[in-house]
Design an enzyme around this catalytic site. Sequence first.
Site, PDB file in Angstrom:
ATOM      1  CG  MET A  23      -1.917  -1.116   1.274  1.00  0.00           C
ATOM      2  SD  MET A  23      -2.898  -1.127   2.811  1.00  0.00           S
ATOM      3  CE  MET A  23      -1.720  -1.833   3.971  1.00  0.00           C
ATOM      4  CB  CYS A 106      -2.560   0.941  -7.936  1.00  0.00           C
ATOM      5  SG  CYS A 106      -2.804   2.578  -7.254  1.00  0.00           S
ATOM      6  CG  HIS A 175      -8.488  -5.443  -4.591  1.00  0.00           C
ATOM      7  ND1 HIS A 175      -7.931  -4.803  -3.510  1.00  0.00           N
ATOM      8  CD2 HIS A 175      -9.803  -5.118  -4.586  1.00  0.00           C
ATOM      9  CE1 HIS A 175      -8.885  -4.121  -2.877  1.00  0.00           C
ATOM     10  NE2 HIS A 175     -10.020  -4.289  -3.521  1.00  0.00           N
ATOM     11  CG  ASN A 206      -5.990  -7.633  -1.769  1.00  0.00           C
ATOM     12  OD1 ASN A 206      -5.877  -6.693  -2.536  1.00  0.00           O
ATOM     13  ND2 ASN A 206      -5.944  -7.459  -0.463  1.00  0.00           N
ATOM     14  N   GLY A 207      -8.953  -8.334  -0.585  1.00  0.00           N
ATOM     15  CA  GLY A 207     -10.164  -7.518  -0.580  1.00  0.00           C
ATOM     16  C   GLY A 207     -11.042  -7.843   0.604  1.00  0.00           C
ATOM     17  CG  ASP A 208     -14.063  -6.053   1.425  1.00  0.00           C
ATOM     18  OD1 ASP A 208     -13.413  -4.992   1.476  1.00  0.00           O
ATOM     19  OD2 ASP A 208     -15.099  -6.183   0.758  1.00  0.00           O
ATOM     20  N   GLY A 230      -4.790  -5.943   3.489  1.00  0.00           N
ATOM     21  CA  GLY A 230      -4.336  -4.573   3.274  1.00  0.00           C
ATOM     22  C   GLY A 230      -4.776  -3.654   4.388  1.00  0.00           C
TER      23      GLY A 230
END
Length: 337
Positions: A23, A106, A175, A206-208, A230
């Site tokens: 990040m 990104c 993601h 990836n994600g939540d 993340g």
Amino acid sequence: MSSGHSFVIGAHTIAPRVVLAPMAGVTDKPFRVLCKRLGAGLCASEMTTSDPRFWTTAKSRHRMDHAGEPDPISVQIAGTVPQVMAEAAKYNVDHGAQIIDINMGCPAKKVCNAWAGSALMREPELVARILEAVVGAVDVPVTLKIRTGWAEGQRNAPQIARIAQESGIAALAVHGRTRDQQYTGIAEYDTIAAIKAQLSIPVLANGDIDSPHKAEAVLVHTGCDAVMVGRAAQGRPWIFREIAHYLATGELLPEPGLAEVRDVLMGHLEHLHEFYGEVSGVRIARKHLGWYAKDRPENAAFRAVVNRAETAQAQLRLTRDYFDALIAGVDPLQSAA
């Protein structure tokens, strides 16, 4: 490619199978070292530019400093020109990178306006040229991070994923959102599951992912080899050991006590001050202190106290005093007054 508690990227065994998402402005060396110590199997660096004109700036030098960082060292690059990306990969490997990670996940305007990041997913042929150039340029494994697509109805991640595997990418992180969703909406684990089903290389979801239960549910639903965390790690770097412990044992670790949180925080502040120097270190630390406080009942009070600090010494003292008061059961604001 995953056996129980680990998975493989090139010659590197990554354990546990929970990793820190790169990040920008967050995953600097002090934060990576901390997350690694608290259980992350892998921590990729924040994005470094592929433009050589910026490699010698203070910012880039900091981003490329890996002395004392636990292996394997993964460095993220972004860009749109295959040959420039290949040179950037070589440069980073010469400066200690053991894994090169390419960012096509990104959604930031700054990155996408230059057609880097997730905007590249609109151009599959260009993606193939970039990946082949980078894989061909270095002897270390190359990984890729993508989103599920460019926009609603443009979920071309399965196509990009096949290109990635054919280009020699060693592992793929997905993601579960399209570019135009930024960070809103619910992450789409079905698309990630479909990608995992068609590939033989490791896939990271990836994600939540913000809890041990969620990590396990996503691994089960997607069949992925690992989860990537993340935003949930901001202010909660111990989430990695909590997820790893739960995946290994089915048991939840207790939340860290106030004394441990204080000690983690003090160590993090000291590392930030040392790494960036006092002026920048104090400023950058404020953001992290805010994240640590965000779920705590005394959040606003804590922020007001630590934001007063202008020096490294004051920042450390106020933070320590605050936690010591909480531990002693005293109103921390009285003691800080």
